[in-house]
Write a protein that holds these residues in place. Structure first.
Motif, mmCIF file in Angstrom:
data_model
loop_
_atom_site.group_PDB
_atom_site.id
_atom_site.type_symbol
_atom_site.label_atom_id
_atom_site.label_comp_id
_atom_site.label_asym_id
_atom_site.label_seq_id
_atom_site.Cartn_x
_atom_site.Cartn_y
_atom_site.Cartn_z
ATOM 1 N N GLU A 10 34.018 18.212 -10.545
ATOM 2 C CA GLU A 10 33.545 17.645 -11.812
ATOM 3 C C GLU A 10 32.508 18.560 -12.463
ATOM 4 O O GLU A 10 32.516 18.756 -13.681
ATOM 5 C CB GLU A 10 32.974 16.241 -11.592
ATOM 6 N N LYS A 11 31.625 19.137 -11.669
ATOM 7 C CA LYS A 11 30.632 20.080 -12.203
ATOM 8 C C LYS A 11 31.315 21.328 -12.752
ATOM 9 O O LYS A 11 30.922 21.852 -13.800
ATOM 10 C CB LYS A 11 29.623 20.463 -11.130
ATOM 11 N N VAL A 12 32.341 21.811 -12.055
ATOM 12 C CA VAL A 12 33.068 22.995 -12.505
ATOM 13 C C VAL A 12 33.751 22.730 -13.847
ATOM 14 O O VAL A 12 33.812 23.610 -14.710
ATOM 15 C CB VAL A 12 34.087 23.449 -11.438
ATOM 16 N N ARG A 13 34.235 21.512 -14.043
ATOM 17 C CA ARG A 13 34.880 21.160 -15.319
ATOM 18 C C ARG A 13 33.939 21.338 -16.508
ATOM 19 O O ARG A 13 34.384 21.542 -17.629
ATOM 20 C CB ARG A 13 35.366 19.715 -15.274
ATOM 21 N N GLN A 14 32.645 21.266 -16.265
ATOM 22 C CA GLN A 14 31.663 21.392 -17.342
ATOM 23 C C GLN A 14 31.319 22.852 -17.657
ATOM 24 O O GLN A 14 30.645 23.127 -18.649
ATOM 25 C CB GLN A 14 30.377 20.643 -16.957
ATOM 26 N N LEU A 15 31.757 23.774 -16.810
ATOM 27 C CA LEU A 15 31.441 25.190 -16.999
ATOM 28 C C LEU A 15 32.318 25.815 -18.073
ATOM 29 O O LEU A 15 33.419 25.315 -18.359
ATOM 30 C CB LEU A 15 31.646 25.950 -15.688
ATOM 31 N N PRO A 16 31.864 26.940 -18.635
ATOM 32 C CA PRO A 16 32.718 27.678 -19.577
ATOM 33 C C PRO A 16 34.006 28.139 -18.882
ATOM 34 O O PRO A 16 34.055 28.274 -17.649
ATOM 35 C CB PRO A 16 31.857 28.876 -19.979
ATOM 36 N N GLU A 17 35.020 28.384 -19.664
ATOM 37 C CA GLU A 17 36.338 28.727 -19.130
ATOM 38 C C GLU A 17 36.319 29.946 -18.204
ATOM 39 O O GLU A 17 36.999 29.959 -17.175
ATOM 40 C CB GLU A 17 37.310 28.964 -20.291
ATOM 41 N N ASP A 18 35.522 30.972 -18.533
ATOM 42 C CA ASP A 18 35.507 32.165 -17.687
ATOM 43 C C ASP A 18 34.916 31.868 -16.310
ATOM 44 O O ASP A 18 35.370 32.397 -15.300
ATOM 45 C CB ASP A 18 34.759 33.317 -18.364
ATOM 46 N N ARG A 19 33.915 30.976 -16.252
ATOM 47 C CA ARG A 19 33.331 30.591 -14.961
ATOM 48 C C ARG A 19 34.314 29.730 -14.169
ATOM 49 O O ARG A 19 34.408 29.841 -12.961
ATOM 50 C CB ARG A 19 32.009 29.844 -15.159
ATOM 51 N N GLN A 20 35.066 28.881 -14.866
ATOM 52 C CA GLN A 20 36.085 28.082 -14.198
ATOM 53 C C GLN A 20 37.138 28.994 -13.570
ATOM 54 O O GLN A 20 37.593 28.747 -12.442
ATOM 55 C CB GLN A 20 36.753 27.126 -15.175
ATOM 56 N N ALA A 21 37.503 30.056 -14.281
ATOM 57 C CA ALA A 21 38.489 31.002 -13.755
ATOM 58 C C ALA A 21 37.966 31.675 -12.490
ATOM 59 O O ALA A 21 38.719 31.872 -11.524
ATOM 60 C CB ALA A 21 38.833 32.045 -14.815
ATOM 61 N N TYR A 22 36.682 32.009 -12.480
ATOM 62 C CA TYR A 22 36.085 32.626 -11.300
ATOM 63 C C TYR A 22 36.104 31.666 -10.116
ATOM 64 O O TYR A 22 36.474 32.038 -8.999
ATOM 65 C CB TYR A 22 34.654 33.087 -11.604
ATOM 66 N N VAL A 23 35.729 30.418 -10.357
ATOM 67 C CA VAL A 23 35.738 29.409 -9.297
ATOM 68 C C VAL A 23 37.160 29.247 -8.754
ATOM 69 O O VAL A 23 37.364 29.173 -7.534
ATOM 70 C CB VAL A 23 35.178 28.062 -9.804
ATOM 71 N N GLN A 29 41.341 32.094 -2.846
ATOM 72 C CA GLN A 29 41.154 32.982 -1.695
ATOM 73 C C GLN A 29 40.842 32.179 -0.441
ATOM 74 O O GLN A 29 41.365 32.466 0.639
ATOM 75 C CB GLN A 29 40.041 33.990 -1.974
ATOM 76 N N ILE A 30 39.987 31.170 -0.568
ATOM 77 C CA ILE A 30 39.642 30.337 0.580
ATOM 78 C C ILE A 30 40.871 29.562 1.052
ATOM 79 O O ILE A 30 41.156 29.499 2.252
ATOM 80 C CB ILE A 30 38.471 29.387 0.231
ATOM 81 N N ALA A 32 44.004 30.316 0.618
ATOM 82 C CA ALA A 32 44.996 31.233 1.172
ATOM 83 C C ALA A 32 44.684 31.585 2.628
ATOM 84 O O ALA A 32 45.587 31.845 3.418
ATOM 85 C CB ALA A 32 45.070 32.503 0.329
ATOM 86 N N ALA A 33 43.411 31.564 2.981
ATOM 87 C CA ALA A 33 43.018 31.867 4.359
ATOM 88 C C ALA A 33 43.346 30.713 5.290
ATOM 89 O O ALA A 33 43.342 30.887 6.510
ATOM 90 C CB ALA A 33 41.520 32.190 4.420
ATOM 91 N N GLY A 34 43.656 29.535 4.728
ATOM 92 C CA GLY A 34 43.960 28.379 5.563
ATOM 93 C C GLY A 34 42.780 28.037 6.443
ATOM 94 O O GLY A 34 41.646 28.002 5.987
ATOM 95 N N SER A 35 43.035 27.805 7.704
ATOM 96 C CA SER A 35 41.942 27.480 8.613
ATOM 97 C C SER A 35 41.375 28.730 9.278
ATOM 98 O O SER A 35 40.505 28.632 10.139
ATOM 99 C CB SER A 35 42.407 26.472 9.661
ATOM 100 N N ASP A 36 41.881 29.901 8.877
ATOM 101 C CA ASP A 36 41.304 31.150 9.377
ATOM 102 C C ASP A 36 39.919 31.338 8.779
ATOM 103 O O ASP A 36 39.555 30.710 7.789
ATOM 104 C CB ASP A 36 42.177 32.351 8.980
ATOM 105 N N VAL A 37 39.160 32.229 9.333
ATOM 106 C CA VAL A 37 37.830 32.540 8.820
ATOM 107 C C VAL A 37 37.985 33.224 7.463
ATOM 108 O O VAL A 37 38.804 34.124 7.293
ATOM 109 C CB VAL A 37 37.068 33.457 9.795
ATOM 110 N N PHE A 38 37.195 32.766 6.485
ATOM 111 C CA PHE A 38 37.210 33.376 5.152
ATOM 112 C C PHE A 38 36.421 34.661 5.186
ATOM 113 O O PHE A 38 35.270 34.692 5.617
ATOM 114 C CB PHE A 38 36.612 32.415 4.119
ATOM 115 N N THR A 39 37.038 35.737 4.742
ATOM 116 C CA THR A 39 36.375 37.030 4.681
ATOM 117 C C THR A 39 35.885 37.262 3.255
ATOM 118 O O THR A 39 36.677 37.219 2.311
ATOM 119 C CB THR A 39 37.344 38.161 5.087
#
Length: 75
Positions: A10-23, A29-30, A32-39
């Motif tokens: 919900e907080k992310v929805r309030q961000l500008p579009e470019d920040r939403q894209a970054y999130v 990426q997280i 895609a890593a599944g339950s593996d450790v996030f690098t």
């Protein structure tokens, strides 16, 4: 979905579009890593290490500069 994740989205929805894209990129990426450790991507790691080195040297931005950044980020 957990309540804390719902609240964060919900907080992310309030961000500008470019920040939403970054999130979205980070979440992809997280996920895609599944339950593996996030690098952490190397460029992010390098930026964090640079910031820590600056802090150790006492190189900080002013309160006004931080306030401007938070405002720019919609926080």
């Amino acid at each position: 979905m957990t309540k804390v994740l719902e609240d964060a989205i919900e907080k992310v929805r309030q961000l500008p579009e470019d920040r939403q894209a970054y999130v979205a990129e980070v979440l992809e990426q997280i996920a895609a890593a599944g339950s593996d450790v996030f690098t952490v991507p190397e460029e992010h790691r390098a930026a964090v290490l640079e910031g820590l080195e600056q802090a150790e040297r006492g190189e900080f931005v002013s309160d006004d500069e931080m306030a401007a950044l938070w405002k720019k980020c919609g926080l």
